[in-house]
Write an enzyme that holds these catalytic residues in place. Sequence first.
Site, PDB file in Angstrom:
ATOM      1  N   SER A 255       0.968  54.157   1.864  1.00 21.58           N
ATOM      2  CA  SER A 255      -0.178  54.582   1.069  1.00 21.58           C
ATOM      3  C   SER A 255      -1.420  53.840   1.528  1.00 21.58           C
ATOM      4  O   SER A 255      -1.346  52.696   2.004  1.00 21.58           O
ATOM      5  CB  SER A 255       0.112  54.256  -0.400  1.00 21.58           C
ATOM      6  OG  SER A 255      -1.065  54.313  -1.155  1.00 21.58           O
TER       7      SER A 255
ATOM      8  N   LYS B 107       4.753  48.805  -1.446  1.00 21.54           N
ATOM      9  CA  LYS B 107       4.390  49.547  -0.221  1.00 21.54           C
ATOM     10  C   LYS B 107       4.107  48.567   0.909  1.00 21.54           C
ATOM     11  O   LYS B 107       4.575  48.736   2.047  1.00 21.54           O
ATOM     12  CB  LYS B 107       3.161  50.439  -0.483  1.00 21.54           C
ATOM     13  CG  LYS B 107       3.447  51.649  -1.370  1.00 21.54           C
ATOM     14  CD  LYS B 107       4.435  52.618  -0.716  1.00 21.54           C
ATOM     15  CE  LYS B 107       4.818  53.765  -1.620  1.00 21.54           C
ATOM     16  NZ  LYS B 107       6.050  54.458  -1.170  1.00 21.54           N
TER      17      LYS B 107
ATOM     18  N   TYR C 224       3.637  48.179  -7.804  1.00 23.25           N
ATOM     19  CA  TYR C 224       3.851  49.381  -6.989  1.00 23.25           C
ATOM     20  C   TYR C 224       3.195  49.215  -5.618  1.00 23.25           C
ATOM     21  O   TYR C 224       3.830  49.406  -4.575  1.00 23.25           O
ATOM     22  CB  TYR C 224       3.283  50.625  -7.689  1.00 23.25           C
ATOM     23  CG  TYR C 224       3.106  51.768  -6.730  1.00 23.25           C
ATOM     24  CD1 TYR C 224       4.212  52.501  -6.288  1.00 23.25           C
ATOM     25  CD2 TYR C 224       1.854  52.090  -6.205  1.00 23.25           C
ATOM     26  CE1 TYR C 224       4.067  53.518  -5.362  1.00 23.25           C
ATOM     27  CE2 TYR C 224       1.697  53.103  -5.284  1.00 23.25           C
ATOM     28  CZ  TYR C 224       2.798  53.819  -4.855  1.00 23.25           C
ATOM     29  OH  TYR C 224       2.660  54.813  -3.937  1.00 23.25           O
TER      30      TYR C 224
END
Lengths: 345, 345
Positions: free
Chosen positions: A127, A158, A154
């Site tokens: 992302s 990544k 979160y």
Amino acid sequence: MKQTILVTGGTGFIGSHTTVELIESGYQVVIIDNLSNSKIEVLDGIEKITGVRPAFEQIDLTDYQATENVFKKYPAIEGIIHFAASKAVGESVQKPLLYYRNNIVSLVNLLELMPKYNVKGLIFSSSCTVYGQPKPENLPVTETAPHQKAMSPYGNTKEINEQIIYDYIHSNAPIKSIVLRYFNPIGAHPSALIGELPNGVPNNLIPFVTQTAMGIRKELTVFGNDYNTPDGTCIRDYIYVVDLAKAHVAAMTRVLDMDADRLEYFNIGTGKGNSTKEIIETFERATGVKLNWKFGPRREGDIEKIWGDCTKANTVLGWKAETPLEDVLRSAWKWQEKLRADGVM
Amino acid sequence: MKQTILVTGGTGFIGSHTTVELIESGYQVVIIDNLSNSKIEVLDGIEKITGVRPAFEQIDLTDYQATENVFKKYPAIEGIIHFAASKAVGESVQKPLLYYRNNIVSLVNLLELMPKYNVKGLIFSSSCTVYGQPKPENLPVTETAPHQKAMSPYGNTKEINEQIIYDYIHSNAPIKSIVLRYFNPIGAHPSALIGELPNGVPNNLIPFVTQTAMGIRKELTVFGNDYNTPDGTCIRDYIYVVDLAKAHVAAMTRVLDMDADRLEYFNIGTGKGNSTKEIIETFERATGVKLNWKFGPRREGDIEKIWGDCTKANTVLGWKAETPLEDVLRSAWKWQEKLRADGVM
């Protein structure tokens, strides 16, 4: 007939659209999904669109043994597209252990199994969150931009997972990988047979827009009108999910042909930014539906503006986001109308 | 009688010394260790020193169910000192998945079990590796110094685990934690009944020094003599393992008294740096043993110099490293002589 690809999280939003594009490009697809955030009926949608029902295994990727059994059952798997992950930023702040466990252990299990079952290529869903808020001189942001500390567990997962893949490949593991850093995926398949199915109150703009247009939400709040942007609202790079799915097919084709021990990174976006206000106005223009919206205070954790330099994907992958924003927003609206017609919401 | 403390990795180098200090301070100790990098006989050493044999459970902390069973079996556990981790920098580069899985999953399992079994306090073993190579103006390095990307998967797991603890406590989990960032632990218990037992060729200076002094290694190579330090060799903050163990007792006492939701960080070192050359000369002076050593090229990944500002630990924990370097190096040599006498090496 092309290779067999394992798509983890294949009944999710991006996973289902990618499965469709893979099948339409001639790949065989095996889906793993634990259905924690998607529905089994998505397989019907994929089958209606493509005429093919992908193989499906409902397992949790944190379960090493269950995951290994999938590789035993489908020895033809040659590549993996790893979408499966817990992905709600707000929930990750409330339940960080869930996110660290799910997202890290899933990847570690897959990486450990790849050499054992001679699976060569991995596409990893990353992302633009790894860039944080790029400095103005770094916009559009390129793949070599410095990473910044993410604002949530979160986002951390990544960054950590990118690091794990990097370290694994640099330990001479016999695999190769392409990391795709998505900007903001939106829209739905033009057939309206698959699309985004957010749980509860949507965190993302487009589902909130379409639900407000449908009357499910009373009004849409735009968080902040005093950002340092032309109209004061935040700017994002909104990428059509079908275009994004096609980027995965291009990346899978490439990764299976790459030399072992190679690792590449690509931004996947449109290359330009749209403000929240532009999205609302374009939605109204494209659909003819008036939105009830107002300004509210800034939302904590939102970055001001980001959009990607996607030249590398354009030239190396031969892929480009092509769908006009009006069409993308119409696809999202058509999907919302379908959900209403089906009585889903 | 004081509280019951779970010491993970309690048969390891720092774990065993901390267990001794905990017992001598009146705590009850339960040890978990998978014995992957330590020997069960360490319990005999602890018992000989303290007169108490701590409870011992040979399990792997990545096994959630087995770990939960320990909390069921010892409901009195009130605090945890979490040492257990894979810790060889070089091995972590070769086997990154092992490090990410072991070190992250172990911590996540413990954190998940703490509220369930009403365990309030966690001391986490971190490392000065999170600071990377501090800028010269940041030496001695304080707890608020910026973190830098670690040079190895091992170092990454320390940074990631600090982040997981931070995120968990900020999700309002009902626990509190003290993170201790160690500098370079050396030496052995003055009884020579416990000490460091490196597997294979030691990565760390002191075991290499004592093994060379013993004739187990032919010669000691000092990696680099052209660093920007007074004598050209690297500088580290060498902390005596018994002093370090006492810091854990002080931290455990404090963490059990702290408010819920609190998280504190302490550097644990001597507050001053010694060069590799100084260590060699001090060892020779303290033991009267001549070392066969030479200069070699720099070793990849070594930082030039680091030592810690430990004022916060001195004032807040009321703890201070007190043992003179000569005594520390003599303790290491005495331990090496004991290993030889016992026929271990």
